[in-house]
Design an enzyme around this catalytic site. Structure first.
Site, short mmCIF file in Angstrom:
data_model
loop_
_atom_site.label_atom_id
_atom_site.label_comp_id
_atom_site.label_asym_id
_atom_site.label_seq_id
_atom_site.Cartn_x
_atom_site.Cartn_y
_atom_site.Cartn_z
CB CYS A 1 -13.67 6.67 8.15
SG CYS A 1 -13.24 6.05 7.08
CB CYS B 1 -9.68 11.22 4.32
SG CYS B 1 -9.78 10.64 2.98
CE1 TYR C 1 13.00 -3.00 -2.03
CE2 TYR C 1 14.03 -1.07 -3.41
CZ TYR C 1 14.25 -2.01 -2.49
OH TYR C 1 15.02 -2.03 -1.05
CG ASP D 1 8.48 2.23 -6.25
OD1 ASP D 1 8.10 2.76 -4.59
OD2 ASP D 1 7.49 2.61 -7.47
CB CYS E 1 5.44 5.48 -0.67
SG CYS E 1 5.58 4.26 0.33
#
Length: 403
Positions: free
Chosen positions: A31, A34, A260, A329, A356
């Site tokens: 995948c 993760c 934002y 943000d 982020c």
């Protein structure tokens, strides 16, 4: 009926959970979603803490990262691609950096109920003789399924992304799905007939329910439509936004600019403790949702504008208007110098930066500290356990008022 969930405790609570090869995740190597499943959860938090310290230590002390009490099945937005292989119809995720579907029935970071709904839809396709969409020939029916769940309300939205508006036996299909999953509150057909890597198309057809769900953050209720941006980890969103509100240091009289602003989540929450909030966003659809959300929560001290935030703040400064707090943000790419220059021109007392990406946060903090601001607090938050991603809330104050 609403579902009661406990709010997250904004304290670091970790468990030595390993979800990779040693804990039954057979998709780990295929995948690629993760990145850190070879570590225990405590090791992951230590890894992210060191990463943030290395990038941000020159700006001040990096507080201890806030982790999840239960870092499993946290994603309340789940999407699956549909296709076909030698075994028949499959559904799952695209392998990292490819367009090859990895068949998945259940994922250790996705909501269990959402995964079960997707498996049921795959089985119903065969029963109703509906074919998955083929991107090479641009034929077939179902491209993707998106499931969004309100963590605190229990409401569930299913979005069937189809390559054609024609939906054979749609009523019978919907009835069969609802019979197996009565927890579903709305079903939407989204039409995406373009050759694109984007999951959702422009047109939505509501097949059942209202066409949206609602969820809550603190005491505020927000509408979630198929295309709405809404954080995928509601437990840690409470922690992240709680820190952002704390860092604003609101006393009830301040003017806050939410740049934002998207659908207005942070600004609406902040409005409870501010004198005036102004939300600025270029996306007109998001602004429409933000205005609805403000009305839904009986907020009358917030205004939303469809505008470029940089231009908006420069015009405010030219007209002599002031702001006490600016909320940022930005996306993973961070902000740009033009935007940050407009913040410096407006000269708010405090800037709360929700990031982020610690790499671009470090770059942007460097600009602010060279232009009259001092970093007072840095708080990492683990919004996406088992991945490389880490959120950070930073408080900047004008140097003349810094303590």
């Amino acid at each position: 009926m609403q579902k009661t969930q406990k709010r997250a405790d904004p304290k670091k609570v970790v468990k030595p959970v390993r979800v990779g090869k040693g804990n039954g995740c057979s998709h780990y190597k295929k995948c690629g979603g993760c990145h850190l499943q070879n570590m225990t959860y405590e090791e992951q938090l230590q890894y992210k803490q060191v990463k943030c310290i290395n990038l941000l230590k020159n700006f001040g002390r990096v507080k201890e990262i806030i982790g999840m009490q239960d870092p499993m099945h946290y994603r309340c937005k789940v999407q699956a691609a549909f296709g076909r292989d030698k075994t028949g119809i499959i559904s799952g995720v695209y392998q990292s950096s490819t367009h090859k579907i990895v068949p998945i029935d259940s994922c250790l970071i996705e909501d269990k109920q959402a995964d079960e709904i997707i498996v049921t839809i795959r089985k119903l396709l065969k029963s109703f003789k509906l074919k998955p969409f083929d991107e090479n020939s641009m034929t077939g029916f179902l491209r993707h399924v998106l499931v969004r769940k309100g963590y605190y309300t229990g409401q569930v939205m299913v979005v069937l992304v189809t390559g054609t508006p024609v939906f054979p036996s749609s009523r019978s299909f919907i009835n069969a799905l609802l019979q197996r999953h009565p927890e579903i509150t709305t079903i939407v057909q989204n039409i995406n007939n373009k050759f694109t890597s984007l999951v959702l198309g422009e047109k939505n057809i509501t097949l059942y329910g209202e066409g949206y769900i609602e969820d809550t953050i603190f005491d505020c209720t927000f509408r979630i439509s198929p295309r709405s941006f809404y954080q995928v980890n509601p437990v840690m969103t409470t922690v992240l936004y709680g820190k952002a509100i704390e860092y604003m240091e609101l006393k009830g009289t301040e003017t806050v600019i939410d740049t934002y602003c998207g659908t207005g989540t942070i600004g609406i929450i902040a409005s409870k403790n501010a004198g005036r909030v102004i939300g600025v966003e270029l996306n007109a659809d998001a602004v429409r949702d933000a205005k609805f959300n403000a009305k839904r929560n009986d907020i009358d001290n917030i205004e939303f504008y469809t505008a470029d935030a940089s231009d908006f703040m420069v015009e405010m400064a030219k007209s002599g208007e002031k702001a006490d707090v600016v909320i940022m943000d930005p996306p993973r790419s961070g902000s740009d110098e033009r935007f940050m220059s407009s913040v410096v021109t407006l000269a708010p007392e405090r800037v709360v930066y929700v990031s982020c990406n610690p790499e671009t946060l470090a770059r942007d903090l460097r600009y602010f500290t060279r232009n009259g601001y001092k970093v007072r607090r840095i708080q990492p938050v683990d919004m996406f356990p088992h991945t490389n991603h880490v959120e950070t809330v930073a408080l900047l104050v004008r140097a003349v008022s810094a303590i």
